[in-house]
Write a protein that holds these residues in place. Structure first.
Motif, PDB file in Angstrom:
ATOM      1  N   ASN A 183     -78.441  75.954  43.084  1.00  0.00           N
ATOM      2  CA  ASN A 183     -79.161  77.067  43.700  1.00  0.00           C
ATOM      3  C   ASN A 183     -79.770  78.027  42.670  1.00  0.00           C
ATOM      4  O   ASN A 183     -79.862  79.228  42.908  1.00  0.00           O
ATOM      5  CB  ASN A 183     -78.237  77.847  44.649  1.00  0.00           C
ATOM      6  N   TRP A 184     -80.157  77.474  41.514  1.00  0.00           N
ATOM      7  CA  TRP A 184     -80.913  78.275  40.565  1.00  0.00           C
ATOM      8  C   TRP A 184     -82.385  78.223  40.972  1.00  0.00           C
ATOM      9  O   TRP A 184     -82.977  77.149  41.063  1.00  0.00           O
ATOM     10  CB  TRP A 184     -80.769  77.706  39.148  1.00  0.00           C
ATOM     11  N   LEU A 185     -82.981  79.374  41.203  1.00  0.00           N
ATOM     12  CA  LEU A 185     -84.369  79.433  41.631  1.00  0.00           C
ATOM     13  C   LEU A 185     -85.288  79.598  40.426  1.00  0.00           C
ATOM     14  O   LEU A 185     -84.967  80.315  39.474  1.00  0.00           O
ATOM     15  CB  LEU A 185     -84.580  80.600  42.590  1.00  0.00           C
ATOM     16  N   ALA A 186     -86.425  78.918  40.482  1.00  0.00           N
ATOM     17  CA  ALA A 186     -87.434  79.094  39.431  1.00  0.00           C
ATOM     18  C   ALA A 186     -88.093  80.459  39.605  1.00  0.00           C
ATOM     19  O   ALA A 186     -88.549  80.801  40.699  1.00  0.00           O
ATOM     20  CB  ALA A 186     -88.476  77.986  39.520  1.00  0.00           C
ATOM     21  N   ILE A 187     -88.110  81.248  38.553  1.00  0.00           N
ATOM     22  CA  ILE A 187     -88.623  82.617  38.657  1.00  0.00           C
ATOM     23  C   ILE A 187     -89.974  82.789  37.963  1.00  0.00           C
ATOM     24  O   ILE A 187     -90.569  83.866  38.043  1.00  0.00           O
ATOM     25  CB  ILE A 187     -87.622  83.626  38.055  1.00  0.00           C
ATOM     26  N   CYS A 188     -90.446  81.749  37.300  1.00  0.00           N
ATOM     27  CA  CYS A 188     -91.676  81.912  36.516  1.00  0.00           C
ATOM     28  C   CYS A 188     -92.918  82.062  37.381  1.00  0.00           C
ATOM     29  O   CYS A 188     -93.950  82.534  36.894  1.00  0.00           O
ATOM     30  CB  CYS A 188     -91.845  80.737  35.552  1.00  0.00           C
ATOM     31  N   GLN A 189     -92.844  81.664  38.625  1.00  0.00           N
ATOM     32  CA  GLN A 189     -93.987  81.891  39.511  1.00  0.00           C
ATOM     33  C   GLN A 189     -94.163  83.370  39.797  1.00  0.00           C
ATOM     34  O   GLN A 189     -95.278  83.843  40.013  1.00  0.00           O
ATOM     35  CB  GLN A 189     -93.803  81.103  40.813  1.00  0.00           C
ATOM     36  N   GLN A 190     -93.053  84.101  39.812  1.00  0.00           N
ATOM     37  CA  GLN A 190     -93.132  85.537  40.040  1.00  0.00           C
ATOM     38  C   GLN A 190     -93.268  86.317  38.723  1.00  0.00           C
ATOM     39  O   GLN A 190     -94.058  87.258  38.631  1.00  0.00           O
ATOM     40  CB  GLN A 190     -91.881  86.036  40.786  1.00  0.00           C
ATOM     41  N   TYR A 191     -92.486  85.940  37.733  1.00  0.00           N
ATOM     42  CA  TYR A 191     -92.474  86.657  36.448  1.00  0.00           C
ATOM     43  C   TYR A 191     -93.219  85.823  35.394  1.00  0.00           C
ATOM     44  O   TYR A 191     -92.631  85.309  34.453  1.00  0.00           O
ATOM     45  CB  TYR A 191     -91.038  86.908  36.003  1.00  0.00           C
ATOM     46  N   GLY A 192     -94.508  85.727  35.568  1.00  0.00           N
ATOM     47  CA  GLY A 192     -95.308  84.893  34.679  1.00  0.00           C
ATOM     48  C   GLY A 192     -95.358  85.414  33.247  1.00  0.00           C
ATOM     49  O   GLY A 192     -95.196  84.657  32.281  1.00  0.00           O
ATOM     50  N   ASP A 193     -95.603  86.703  33.071  1.00  0.00           N
ATOM     51  CA  ASP A 193     -95.688  87.271  31.726  1.00  0.00           C
ATOM     52  C   ASP A 193     -94.352  87.177  30.994  1.00  0.00           C
ATOM     53  O   ASP A 193     -94.298  86.879  29.798  1.00  0.00           O
ATOM     54  CB  ASP A 193     -96.134  88.739  31.800  1.00  0.00           C
ATOM     55  N   PHE A 194     -93.282  87.426  31.716  1.00  0.00           N
ATOM     56  CA  PHE A 194     -91.951  87.335  31.112  1.00  0.00           C
ATOM     57  C   PHE A 194     -91.673  85.918  30.608  1.00  0.00           C
ATOM     58  O   PHE A 194     -91.207  85.720  29.484  1.00  0.00           O
ATOM     59  CB  PHE A 194     -90.905  87.755  32.145  1.00  0.00           C
ATOM     60  N   CYS A 195     -92.001  84.943  31.428  1.00  0.00           N
ATOM     61  CA  CYS A 195     -91.761  83.551  31.042  1.00  0.00           C
ATOM     62  C   CYS A 195     -92.647  83.123  29.880  1.00  0.00           C
ATOM     63  O   CYS A 195     -92.234  82.337  29.026  1.00  0.00           O
ATOM     64  CB  CYS A 195     -91.984  82.632  32.237  1.00  0.00           C
ATOM     65  N   GLN A 196     -93.865  83.659  29.841  1.00  0.00           N
ATOM     66  CA  GLN A 196     -94.745  83.334  28.717  1.00  0.00           C
ATOM     67  C   GLN A 196     -94.165  83.832  27.401  1.00  0.00           C
ATOM     68  O   GLN A 196     -94.159  83.132  26.389  1.00  0.00           O
ATOM     69  CB  GLN A 196     -96.124  83.960  28.934  1.00  0.00           C
ATOM     70  N   LYS A 197     -93.637  85.039  27.417  1.00  0.00           N
ATOM     71  CA  LYS A 197     -93.087  85.617  26.189  1.00  0.00           C
ATOM     72  C   LYS A 197     -91.836  84.876  25.724  1.00  0.00           C
ATOM     73  O   LYS A 197     -91.695  84.546  24.544  1.00  0.00           O
ATOM     74  CB  LYS A 197     -92.768  87.098  26.403  1.00  0.00           C
ATOM     75  N   VAL A 198     -90.916  84.609  26.647  1.00  0.00           N
ATOM     76  CA  VAL A 198     -89.676  83.942  26.225  1.00  0.00           C
ATOM     77  C   VAL A 198     -89.958  82.505  25.793  1.00  0.00           C
ATOM     78  O   VAL A 198     -89.314  81.988  24.860  1.00  0.00           O
ATOM     79  CB  VAL A 198     -88.615  83.987  27.348  1.00  0.00           C
ATOM     80  N   SER A 199     -90.937  81.854  26.426  1.00  0.00           N
ATOM     81  CA  SER A 199     -91.298  80.500  26.000  1.00  0.00           C
ATOM     82  C   SER A 199     -91.903  80.508  24.602  1.00  0.00           C
ATOM     83  O   SER A 199     -91.590  79.647  23.762  1.00  0.00           O
ATOM     84  CB  SER A 199     -92.287  79.880  26.994  1.00  0.00           C
TER      85      SER A 199
END
Length: 202
Positions: free
Chosen positions: A159-175
């Protein structure tokens, strides 16, 4: 021959001395050639360390500034994602900052290797410390990569939800921070190979 006459005999230079000059010159030339390629390795090592400093500190700073607040929020709830919400990302920032600090402190030893390419002590020290830093760098990058993967894809079994659809900028930075960390890992591998090459006997 009269007793008053003096006789001078020219003695040629000893063949042993004459023969000893050529090997001495050959040894000096051999030492210069050996020092030349080792100095080139040391210069390349110094340049790689500068690049590793940039990537390690860029990874730490990018992860440390990664946060995003969604535009929709209520009076009681605010949707925000930040690196300090996850202990793995906190470990990543600390570990990469330590790696970057170590690389800065290792520059004087790299300079000593350029000035004295035959010195083995600084090379052995850098080889040992680079291996330790590589281990820390790899563990931080791998742990953060696992969290980034879950953020992008989620895990339905747990039940881990993908959050990158909502937090796009955050995911870009951590990636981007994780990619920079793995670039630093590759540079460390080259540094260790160069140190091993420089200390081996010709």
């Amino acid at each position: 021959m009269r007793s008053g006459d003096s006789t001078t005999i020219d003695v040629p230079e000893s063949s042993a001395v004459a023969k000893g000059k050529a090997p001495l010159v050959a040894i000096v030339k051999h030492e210069q050639e050996k020092g030349g390629w080792k100095r080139g390795v040391a210069i390349f090592d110094f340049l790689l360390r500068l690049g590793a400093i940039i990537t390690a500190l860029a990874a730490a700073s990018t992860m440390g500034t990664s946060d995003e607040t969604l535009p929709f929020f209520t009076q009681f709830f605010q949707f925000q994602a930040s690196y300090d919400d996850l202990p793995t990302f906190q470990f990543f920032v600390i570990a990469m900052a330590i790696v970057g600090g170590y690389l800065v402190l290792s520059l004087p030893f790299s300079i000593v290797s350029i000035v004295r390419p035959q010195a083995v002590g600084p090379r052995v020290l850098l080889l040992v410390l680079d291996t330790v830093a590589l281990t820390l760098n790899t563990s931080a990058a791998a742990a953060a990569a696992a969290i980034v993967y879950l953020a992008h894809n989620g895990n339905s079994n747990t039940n881990w939800l993908a959050i990158c659809q909502q937090y796009g900028d955050f995911c870009q930075k951590v990636s981007g921070a994780v990619v920079a960390a793995f670039v630093s890992v590759v540079v460390f591998m080259f540094l260790i190979l160069l140190s091993a090459l420089a200390i081996r006997k010709p």
